[in-house]
Design a protein around this motif. Sequence first.
Motif: not given
Length: 362
Positions: A319-348
Amino acid sequence: MTEPTTTQHTPVIPAQPGPREAADAAVAVQKEGSVPSREGDTAGAGERDVQERGATTGSVIPGAGPAGARPGERATLRLRDTDPEEPPRYAPEWLQLREPADADARAHELLDPLRIRLANLPHRSEGLIIHDIGCGTGSMGRWLAPHLDGPQHWILHDRDPYLLHFAAVASPRSSADGSRVTVETRRGDVARLTPDALTGASLVTASALLDVLTREHIETLAAACAGAGCPALLTLSVAGRVELTEPHEMDQEITEAFNSHQRRGGLLGPDAVTVAAEAFSAHGATVRLHPSPWRLGPGQAALTEQWLRGWVGAAVEERPELKERADAYLAERLEACAAGQLRVVVHHTDLLALCRPSDGAA
């Protein structure tokens, strides 16, 4: 999927390096075109290289992002473009990075019913013959062989001869009770799997495979296992659900776009486990399902970063129309990851199919 161009049957007695060493060697082959000498290798160099590149350049491991994917292939595994007549090659760096999380996630609860079935197989004392379909660098064997008793002979199937080589090199040497484990490699494709190819098989297994198959491929796999009368343990199929902390308003939007991306080209993506359960049940198998989530925290920051980039990138590709918002979302999530504040559960989901033995044994 690519038609297999050759079939090789190469018995191997593993030299017992670890998966890290095998993956490092695979990366060296990718870069240099030859197998490096083990002399002077530095344990952990490949893992540190992966982490440093992610930390310093913000780049995605080759094969861990959506760029360059072809219809019918999952972008998170694609290594690089290859000749259309050759099977695609996949990134050993990505497979290496995810292996510890895969091992932690797989459902141990399915091992006891599997062991009971294997104990009742005819000629059990002669050892197990285990087919690993789409083996990659061999992580499934490294996890499962030490959980099963008795002699084992693993037959490793993959389209990529590079990955087959390193899966064999890094395969385990002994089972849970110290019995010998040997391997051979077969270059081929699940689409060509038949009951004859599984003659004498004790078990068919695979990891992170079902969701990159079509309905036809899964039906072929189920029919082959049922025809050979052997059980199947199929682990780590994506379930289409992700949980991140703290929740964000775009989480669901990205998830839905990613799931649509996984279904492109006729692949089943998050529908695969349901289709597989139905296919095996239609052949008379008893099917058990169990969750097998990745649980990623500060200790898995390198994997979380690469997963995030691939996950969001695939959603934007869909969905290319998500790009601008998704870039900001990714940057925010990566910052939290680098700071050790992000936890993720990926279900399988893991699936155990106990097919009826072909000779009528229990």
